[in-house]
Design a protein around this motif. Sequence first.
Motif, PDB file in Angstrom:
ATOM      1  N   UNK A 141       0.832  -1.212   0.000  1.00 53.71           N
ATOM      2  CA  UNK A 141       0.000   0.000   0.000  1.00 53.71           C
ATOM      3  C   UNK A 141       0.863   1.257   0.000  1.00 53.71           C
ATOM      4  N   UNK A 142       0.360   2.307  -0.611  1.00 47.10           N
ATOM      5  CA  UNK A 142       1.016   3.611  -0.574  1.00 47.10           C
ATOM      6  C   UNK A 142       0.471   4.373   0.625  1.00 47.10           C
ATOM      7  N   UNK A 143       1.290   4.468   1.672  1.00 50.69           N
ATOM      8  CA  UNK A 143       0.902   5.182   2.887  1.00 50.69           C
ATOM      9  C   UNK A 143       1.687   6.484   3.041  1.00 50.69           C
ATOM     10  N   UNK A 144       2.240   6.979   1.951  1.00 51.35           N
ATOM     11  CA  UNK A 144       3.027   8.203   2.026  1.00 51.35           C
ATOM     12  C   UNK A 144       2.174   9.348   2.576  1.00 51.35           C
ATOM     13  N   UNK A 145       2.767  10.075   3.499  1.00 52.05           N
ATOM     14  CA  UNK A 145       2.150  11.244   4.148  1.00 52.05           C
ATOM     15  C   UNK A 145       0.941  10.879   5.007  1.00 52.05           C
ATOM     16  N   UNK A 146       0.712   9.603   5.269  1.00 51.83           N
ATOM     17  CA  UNK A 146      -0.383   9.211   6.168  1.00 51.83           C
ATOM     18  C   UNK A 146      -0.036   9.620   7.600  1.00 51.83           C
ATOM     19  N   UNK A 147      -1.048   9.913   8.389  1.00 56.41           N
ATOM     20  CA  UNK A 147      -0.847  10.400   9.754  1.00 56.41           C
ATOM     21  C   UNK A 147      -1.308   9.347  10.769  1.00 56.41           C
ATOM     22  N   UNK A 148      -0.440   9.071  11.758  1.00 54.94           N
ATOM     23  CA  UNK A 148      -0.734   8.054  12.765  1.00 54.94           C
ATOM     24  C   UNK A 148      -0.622   8.609  14.181  1.00 54.94           C
ATOM     25  N   UNK A 191       5.205  -1.621   1.875  1.00 52.40           N
ATOM     26  CA  UNK A 191       4.422  -0.388   1.781  1.00 52.40           C
ATOM     27  C   UNK A 191       5.323   0.825   1.561  1.00 52.40           C
ATOM     28  N   UNK A 192       4.757   1.857   0.945  1.00 56.17           N
ATOM     29  CA  UNK A 192       5.423   3.143   0.785  1.00 56.17           C
ATOM     30  C   UNK A 192       5.153   3.955   2.041  1.00 56.17           C
ATOM     31  N   UNK A 193       6.222   4.314   2.771  1.00 54.39           N
ATOM     32  CA  UNK A 193       6.060   4.968   4.070  1.00 54.39           C
ATOM     33  C   UNK A 193       6.693   6.353   4.111  1.00 54.39           C
ATOM     34  N   UNK A 194       6.985   6.916   2.975  1.00 50.43           N
ATOM     35  CA  UNK A 194       7.655   8.216   2.937  1.00 50.43           C
ATOM     36  C   UNK A 194       6.763   9.321   3.499  1.00 50.43           C
ATOM     37  N   UNK A 195       7.319  10.096   4.402  1.00 52.55           N
ATOM     38  CA  UNK A 195       6.619  11.267   4.919  1.00 52.55           C
ATOM     39  C   UNK A 195       5.509  10.986   5.897  1.00 52.55           C
ATOM     40  N   UNK A 196       5.428   9.768   6.460  1.00 46.90           N
ATOM     41  CA  UNK A 196       4.352   9.477   7.401  1.00 46.90           C
ATOM     42  C   UNK A 196       4.562  10.252   8.695  1.00 46.90           C
ATOM     43  N   UNK A 197       3.461  10.539   9.380  1.00 46.25           N
ATOM     44  CA  UNK A 197       3.524  11.273  10.634  1.00 46.25           C
ATOM     45  C   UNK A 197       3.073  10.428  11.797  1.00 46.25           C
ATOM     46  N   UNK A 198       3.516  10.773  13.005  1.00 48.90           N
ATOM     47  CA  UNK A 198       3.097  10.064  14.200  1.00 48.90           C
ATOM     48  C   UNK A 198       3.857   8.781  14.456  1.00 48.90           C
ATOM     49  N   UNK A 199       5.138   8.737  14.057  1.00 50.87           N
ATOM     50  CA  UNK A 199       5.921   7.510  14.220  1.00 50.87           C
ATOM     51  C   UNK A 199       6.103   7.110  15.678  1.00 50.87           C
ATOM     52  N   UNK A 200       5.982   8.050  16.585  1.00 50.02           N
ATOM     53  CA  UNK A 200       6.120   7.694  18.001  1.00 50.02           C
ATOM     54  C   UNK A 200       4.969   6.823  18.476  1.00 50.02           C
ATOM     55  N   UNK A 201       3.917   6.675  17.668  1.00 52.01           N
ATOM     56  CA  UNK A 201       2.777   5.827  18.028  1.00 52.01           C
ATOM     57  C   UNK A 201       2.916   4.403  17.490  1.00 52.01           C
ATOM     58  N   UNK A 202       4.042   4.102  16.818  1.00 52.84           N
ATOM     59  CA  UNK A 202       4.202   2.815  16.158  1.00 52.84           C
ATOM     60  C   UNK A 202       4.674   1.695  17.084  1.00 52.84           C
ATOM     61  N   UNK A 203       4.710   1.917  18.356  1.00 50.45           N
ATOM     62  CA  UNK A 203       5.152   0.879  19.291  1.00 50.45           C
ATOM     63  C   UNK A 203       4.256  -0.356  19.158  1.00 50.45           C
ATOM     64  N   UNK A 204       4.883  -1.516  18.955  1.00 48.71           N
ATOM     65  CA  UNK A 204       4.126  -2.758  18.853  1.00 48.71           C
ATOM     66  C   UNK A 204       3.705  -3.128  17.450  1.00 48.71           C
ATOM     67  N   UNK A 205       3.918  -2.241  16.468  1.00 50.00           N
ATOM     68  CA  UNK A 205       3.573  -2.557  15.079  1.00 50.00           C
ATOM     69  C   UNK A 205       4.527  -3.621  14.545  1.00 50.00           C
ATOM     70  N   UNK A 206       4.043  -4.410  13.584  1.00 55.30           N
ATOM     71  CA  UNK A 206       4.840  -5.474  12.983  1.00 55.30           C
ATOM     72  C   UNK A 206       5.181  -5.064  11.556  1.00 55.30           C
ATOM     73  N   UNK A 207       6.468  -4.852  11.284  1.00 53.38           N
ATOM     74  CA  UNK A 207       6.928  -4.347   9.992  1.00 53.38           C
ATOM     75  C   UNK A 207       7.816  -5.389   9.321  1.00 53.38           C
ATOM     76  N   UNK A 256      11.968  -1.842   6.509  1.00 54.23           N
ATOM     77  CA  UNK A 256      12.736  -1.200   7.568  1.00 54.23           C
ATOM     78  C   UNK A 256      13.523   0.009   7.086  1.00 54.23           C
ATOM     79  N   UNK A 257      14.093  -0.069   5.884  1.00 53.54           N
ATOM     80  CA  UNK A 257      14.890   1.051   5.392  1.00 53.54           C
ATOM     81  C   UNK A 257      14.031   2.296   5.225  1.00 53.54           C
ATOM     82  N   UNK A 258      12.882   2.143   4.567  1.00 49.32           N
ATOM     83  CA  UNK A 258      11.981   3.289   4.381  1.00 49.32           C
ATOM     84  C   UNK A 258      11.515   3.825   5.723  1.00 49.32           C
ATOM     85  N   UNK A 259      11.243   2.934   6.662  1.00 50.40           N
ATOM     86  CA  UNK A 259      10.775   3.365   7.975  1.00 50.40           C
ATOM     87  C   UNK A 259      11.881   4.101   8.735  1.00 50.40           C
TER      88      UNK A 259
END
Length: 210
Positions: free
Chosen positions: A149-156, A169-185, A190-193
């Motif tokens: 999925x293209x999740x670029x610029x998505x807000x979390x 997934x495309x993760x460029x420019x996503x917001x709210x990365x501090x909320x990603x605790x516990x996510x499975x990637x 990993x590089x994009x993240x």
Amino acid sequence: MPIEIQPASGVQLDLEYEQTVTSALYRDADLSGTVAGAVEFLQCRFEKASLAGSHLAQVRFIDCVADVADFSNLRGERGVLERVGVTGSRMTGLAWNDGLLSDVTFADCKVDLTNWRFARFDVVTFTDCNLAGADFTHADLRGASFTRCDLSRAQFHNATMEGARFRSCELQGIGGLTSWAGAIVHPDDLLALSYALAGALGITVSDKDR
């Protein structure tokens, strides 16, 4: 879905407040701009149908299928999607804030600039979908899965992410990365993240010595 389903007609095409529609086929139906509250669709099928620009607060879709439908700019706050399959459909700008999604699949859909604030995802999969600019602020994504999925610029921001899955997934420019605790990637992401995380922390990544 029932074995036989009849084309929608009469009042099924003229939705009213608290109306329930059961086992209707909306094929090439234009319901764009409809305004009605607490409408319930049970075992309905939407084929090349349009609900674009409609306002259906607290709408419920249960045991439904949407194929090449247009739900763009549909406002369905506090709505429910339960046992629903959506394929090849356009949902740009859809607002499903404070809603519930349970046992739902989205495949090859345009779901960009959508509003999922405070929504809860329970066994929901997005596959090959464009979710660029989607807003998942305060959403409960513990039951969500995103593949290619293209999740670029998505807000979390402030989303609940434990158990949410991401792969290719495309993760460029996503917001709210501090909320990603516990996510499975997946390792492929990993590089994009890491670049997105560096940007969120104000870190400049450079191969230059000066």
